[in-house]
Scaffold this motif. Structure first.
Motif, short mmCIF file in Angstrom:
data_model
loop_
_atom_site.label_atom_id
_atom_site.label_comp_id
_atom_site.label_asym_id
_atom_site.label_seq_id
_atom_site.Cartn_x
_atom_site.Cartn_y
_atom_site.Cartn_z
N TYR A 73 0.83 -1.20 0.00
CA TYR A 73 0.00 0.00 0.00
C TYR A 73 0.87 1.26 0.00
N ALA A 74 1.90 1.25 0.83
CA ALA A 74 2.79 2.41 0.92
C ALA A 74 3.51 2.66 -0.40
N ILE A 75 3.96 1.59 -1.04
CA ILE A 75 4.72 1.76 -2.28
C ILE A 75 3.85 2.32 -3.40
N THR A 76 2.54 2.00 -3.36
CA THR A 76 1.65 2.62 -4.36
C THR A 76 1.59 4.14 -4.18
N ASP A 153 10.90 -2.31 -10.45
CA ASP A 153 11.04 -3.76 -10.29
C ASP A 153 9.96 -4.32 -9.37
N TRP A 154 9.57 -3.55 -8.36
CA TRP A 154 8.43 -3.94 -7.51
C TRP A 154 7.18 -4.08 -8.36
N ILE A 157 7.20 -7.37 -10.69
CA ILE A 157 6.96 -8.68 -10.11
C ILE A 157 5.68 -8.75 -9.28
N GLY A 158 4.95 -7.63 -9.22
CA GLY A 158 3.67 -7.66 -8.52
C GLY A 158 3.75 -7.44 -7.02
N GLY A 159 4.85 -6.88 -6.53
CA GLY A 159 4.96 -6.52 -5.13
C GLY A 159 5.17 -7.70 -4.19
N LEU A 176 12.38 -11.09 -7.10
CA LEU A 176 13.01 -9.87 -7.60
C LEU A 176 14.28 -10.18 -8.40
N LEU A 177 15.03 -11.18 -7.95
CA LEU A 177 16.34 -11.48 -8.52
C LEU A 177 16.31 -12.72 -9.39
N ASP A 178 17.38 -12.90 -10.14
CA ASP A 178 17.62 -14.15 -10.85
C ASP A 178 19.12 -14.36 -10.94
N GLU A 179 19.52 -15.37 -11.64
CA GLU A 179 20.94 -15.74 -11.72
C GLU A 179 21.81 -14.61 -12.25
#
Length: 272
Positions: A73-76, A153-154, A157-159, A176-179
């Motif tokens: 909610y805050a990030i929105t 990035d948030w 990936i849908g938060g 959030l991450l990958d190889e």
């Protein structure tokens, strides 16, 4: 430039200390979004006062929904390029924001910026997390919740997953991450993590291990494709585990190990 996300659920006793650490930052281009997650203490009073005293602080109230719901909610509401979650009972070093922003500007490919962790409260040693590799991240969290990432990035990936009531930050890092992701852990103690006398994560784990085993199962099920790719042949892994347990039990029954255990307990009792 950077939005600090501070959810509070009945953490009014600690909230001002967290907000003061934000106010004291050497880097000034920030906003701090205080999310009152349905508190019944003085969180509202504190949040509203701070929002009136400095326009960079913004206070919002929402019905209780847990830390993931509060962060999402805050990030929105956030206008910053970068996001830094900061729980209401923790605080940050005065140079943390400046070093985060500098790191992202120096390397635009970074996906996450973290730091070493200093405990305070009922413990004062360093909180040491495992060294990061993506494969290690899949079975052990390598970053504190107070690590910075890009808002874009948030969104991608849908938060945070609001269905996971604990270990939510670890599961978020997995998605959030990958190889190929580039990350940075600043080799300074810039995040201060409050160690409470009771109700800490480790205390709750030992008092209710089934709850956390269920959380691990949830993280696995939600990211099963990843786990299957990195950890194939689970039956072989179970075989190796049983062999290791048998070996450990054999060692524990030796005279040398029993003497070592006795001396270690004696040393602890004597305060050495």
């Amino acid at each position: 430039m950077i939005s600090i996300i501070t959810p509070s659920y009945n953490k009014g006793a600690f909230l001002e200390e967290a907000l003061n650490s934000v106010l004291s930052q050497s880097f000034k281009d920030w906003e701090c979004i205080i999310i009152d997650d349905g508190s019944t203490d003085n969180t509202r009073e504190i949040g509203e006062q701070w929002a009136l005293s400095d326009k960079r602080f913004k206070y919002y109230y929402k019905k209780n929904g847990g830390v993931s719901s509060a962060r999402n909610y805050a990030i929105t509401k956030a206008s910053g390029t970068y996001i830094l979650p900061l729980d209401a009972d923790d605080n940050i070093h005065e140079d943390y924001l400046s070093k985060i922003v500098y790191a992202f500007q120096e390397n635009p490919n970074l996906k996450l910026v973290s730091s070493r962790i200093q405990k305070f409260g009922y413990a004062h040693d360093e909180y040491v997390l495992p060294e990061y590799s993506y494969k290690r991240l899949l079975y052990s969290n390598c970053f504190s919740h107070c690590s910075a990432f890009k808002k874009i990035d948030w969104e991608r990936i849908g938060g945070y997953d609001e269905e996971i009531p604990s270990l939510e930050d670890w599961e978020f890092w997995i998605r959030l991450l990958d190889e190929k992701s580039e990350v940075l852990k600043i080799q300074e103690l810039l995040f201060n993590y409050r160690k409470h006398k009771t109700n800490s994560l480790s205390n709750r784990f030992y008092s209710d291990p089934d709850f956390y085993f269920e959380m691990y199962d949830l993280v696995y099920k939600k990211n099963k494709i990843l786990y299957d790719a990195y950890f194939p042949r689970p039956i072989i892994a179970f075989q190796h585990r049983e062999e290791l347990l048998a070996f450990n039990n054999k060692i524990k029954n030796t005279l040398v190990f029993k003497i070592y255990t006795f001396l270690k307990k004696t040393k602890k009792k004597l305060g050495f």
